[in-house]
Design a protein around this motif. Sequence first.
Motif, PDB file in Angstrom:
ATOM      1  N   GLU A   3       0.839  -1.192   0.000  1.00 29.29           N
ATOM      2  CA  GLU A   3       0.000   0.000   0.000  1.00 29.29           C
ATOM      3  C   GLU A   3       0.875   1.242   0.000  1.00 29.29           C
ATOM      4  O   GLU A   3       1.881   1.317   0.686  1.00 29.29           O
ATOM      5  CB  GLU A   3      -0.898  -0.018   1.234  1.00 29.29           C
ATOM      6  CG  GLU A   3      -1.973   1.029   1.167  1.00 29.29           C
ATOM      7  CD  GLU A   3      -3.010   0.853   2.243  1.00 29.29           C
ATOM      8  OE1 GLU A   3      -3.559   1.872   2.672  1.00 29.29           O
ATOM      9  OE2 GLU A   3      -3.254  -0.284   2.653  1.00 29.29           O
ATOM     10  N   ARG A   4       0.491   2.226  -0.775  1.00 26.43           N
ATOM     11  CA  ARG A   4       1.262   3.464  -0.901  1.00 26.43           C
ATOM     12  C   ARG A   4       0.557   4.589  -0.163  1.00 26.43           C
ATOM     13  O   ARG A   4      -0.653   4.654  -0.144  1.00 26.43           O
ATOM     14  CB  ARG A   4       1.400   3.862  -2.362  1.00 26.43           C
ATOM     15  CG  ARG A   4       2.264   2.945  -3.136  1.00 26.43           C
ATOM     16  CD  ARG A   4       2.376   3.471  -4.555  1.00 26.43           C
ATOM     17  NE  ARG A   4       3.325   2.693  -5.283  1.00 26.43           N
ATOM     18  CZ  ARG A   4       4.619   2.973  -5.357  1.00 26.43           C
ATOM     19  NH1 ARG A   4       5.120   4.010  -4.778  1.00 26.43           N
ATOM     20  NH2 ARG A   4       5.428   2.196  -6.041  1.00 26.43           N
ATOM     21  N   ASP A  79      -4.949   4.697  -8.217  1.00 23.90           N
ATOM     22  CA  ASP A  79      -5.202   4.350  -6.818  1.00 23.90           C
ATOM     23  C   ASP A  79      -6.354   3.353  -6.702  1.00 23.90           C
ATOM     24  O   ASP A  79      -6.241   2.336  -6.015  1.00 23.90           O
ATOM     25  CB  ASP A  79      -5.490   5.621  -6.018  1.00 23.90           C
ATOM     26  CG  ASP A  79      -5.589   5.372  -4.529  1.00 23.90           C
ATOM     27  OD1 ASP A  79      -4.668   4.757  -3.963  1.00 23.90           O
ATOM     28  OD2 ASP A  79      -6.593   5.817  -3.932  1.00 23.90           O
ATOM     29  N   THR A  80      -7.448   3.612  -7.390  1.00 19.03           N
ATOM     30  CA  THR A  80      -8.612   2.730  -7.342  1.00 19.03           C
ATOM     31  C   THR A  80      -8.290   1.359  -7.924  1.00 19.03           C
ATOM     32  O   THR A  80      -8.617   0.332  -7.331  1.00 19.03           O
ATOM     33  CB  THR A  80      -9.793   3.354  -8.112  1.00 19.03           C
ATOM     34  OG1 THR A  80     -10.139   4.583  -7.474  1.00 19.03           O
ATOM     35  CG2 THR A  80     -11.002   2.433  -8.131  1.00 19.03           C
ATOM     36  N   LYS A  81      -7.629   1.348  -9.069  1.00 21.69           N
ATOM     37  CA  LYS A  81      -7.302   0.070  -9.702  1.00 21.69           C
ATOM     38  C   LYS A  81      -6.299  -0.720  -8.864  1.00 21.69           C
ATOM     39  O   LYS A  81      -6.402  -1.945  -8.772  1.00 21.69           O
ATOM     40  CB  LYS A  81      -6.774   0.284 -11.107  1.00 21.69           C
ATOM     41  CG  LYS A  81      -7.869   0.603 -12.105  1.00 21.69           C
ATOM     42  CD  LYS A  81      -7.304   0.682 -13.498  1.00 21.69           C
ATOM     43  CE  LYS A  81      -8.401   0.624 -14.519  1.00 21.69           C
ATOM     44  NZ  LYS A  81      -8.854  -0.730 -14.812  1.00 21.69           N
ATOM     45  N   THR A  82      -5.357  -0.045  -8.243  1.00 17.40           N
ATOM     46  CA  THR A  82      -4.386  -0.723  -7.382  1.00 17.40           C
ATOM     47  C   THR A  82      -5.100  -1.386  -6.212  1.00 17.40           C
ATOM     48  O   THR A  82      -4.851  -2.543  -5.891  1.00 17.40           O
ATOM     49  CB  THR A  82      -3.323   0.270  -6.874  1.00 17.40           C
ATOM     50  OG1 THR A  82      -2.654   0.830  -7.996  1.00 17.40           O
ATOM     51  CG2 THR A  82      -2.312  -0.409  -5.980  1.00 17.40           C
ATOM     52  N   LYS A  83      -5.999  -0.649  -5.583  1.00 16.64           N
ATOM     53  CA  LYS A  83      -6.736  -1.200  -4.438  1.00 16.64           C
ATOM     54  C   LYS A  83      -7.632  -2.349  -4.870  1.00 16.64           C
ATOM     55  O   LYS A  83      -7.694  -3.378  -4.196  1.00 16.64           O
ATOM     56  CB  LYS A  83      -7.568  -0.103  -3.776  1.00 16.64           C
ATOM     57  CG  LYS A  83      -6.725   0.883  -3.007  1.00 16.64           C
ATOM     58  CD  LYS A  83      -7.546   2.010  -2.436  1.00 16.64           C
ATOM     59  CE  LYS A  83      -6.662   3.006  -1.729  1.00 16.64           C
ATOM     60  NZ  LYS A  83      -7.394   4.203  -1.318  1.00 16.64           N
ATOM     61  N   THR A  84      -8.320  -2.206  -6.001  1.00 17.37           N
ATOM     62  CA  THR A  84      -9.205  -3.259  -6.489  1.00 17.37           C
ATOM     63  C   THR A  84      -8.426  -4.518  -6.815  1.00 17.37           C
ATOM     64  O   THR A  84      -8.822  -5.628  -6.439  1.00 17.37           O
ATOM     65  CB  THR A  84      -9.971  -2.778  -7.741  1.00 17.37           C
ATOM     66  OG1 THR A  84     -10.742  -1.629  -7.386  1.00 17.37           O
ATOM     67  CG2 THR A  84     -10.888  -3.855  -8.290  1.00 17.37           C
ATOM     68  N   THR A  86      -5.577  -5.424  -5.620  1.00 13.96           N
ATOM     69  CA  THR A  86      -5.057  -5.999  -4.375  1.00 13.96           C
ATOM     70  C   THR A  86      -6.144  -6.806  -3.681  1.00 13.96           C
ATOM     71  O   THR A  86      -5.899  -7.914  -3.203  1.00 13.96           O
ATOM     72  CB  THR A  86      -4.528  -4.889  -3.441  1.00 13.96           C
ATOM     73  OG1 THR A  86      -3.465  -4.212  -4.097  1.00 13.96           O
ATOM     74  CG2 THR A  86      -4.041  -5.467  -2.132  1.00 13.96           C
ATOM     75  N   ILE A  87      -7.361  -6.282  -3.641  1.00 12.68           N
ATOM     76  CA  ILE A  87      -8.481  -6.987  -3.009  1.00 12.68           C
ATOM     77  C   ILE A  87      -8.783  -8.288  -3.745  1.00 12.68           C
ATOM     78  O   ILE A  87      -8.973  -9.336  -3.133  1.00 12.68           O
ATOM     79  CB  ILE A  87      -9.727  -6.071  -2.955  1.00 12.68           C
ATOM     80  CG1 ILE A  87      -9.488  -4.939  -1.952  1.00 12.68           C
ATOM     81  CG2 ILE A  87     -10.981  -6.868  -2.592  1.00 12.68           C
ATOM     82  CD1 ILE A  87     -10.506  -3.823  -2.020  1.00 12.68           C
TER      83      ILE A  87
END
Length: 95
Positions: A3-4, A79-84, A86-87
């Motif tokens: 996470e950044r 940011d959204t795509k990275t979090k998605t 990762t989930i």
Amino acid sequence: MSERNPTNLMNELIKWLAPKLSKDESAILPTSNLIDDLGSTASKNKEVVKAFGTRFAVNISDSEAGTIETVRDIFDMVDTKTKTETIVALAEVSR
């Protein structure tokens, strides 16, 4: 992907964008419009957005890249795509 910190990611984005758009970092704000404020073009925007996404191992389609207008839009998309992603990866690991 780890996470950044959002502030670090925005600073990294601005630092990365500056030479791509031939602008000084101080001239680039999160609210800067890539075309109106920074002199980019629609085709250059797509190229830059997709390249920045690649830095974070996220795939950004041409149609998604075409919706980007501001520096904040690039940040939000990555940011959204990275979090998605990762989930999704965590969900697959826990199966």
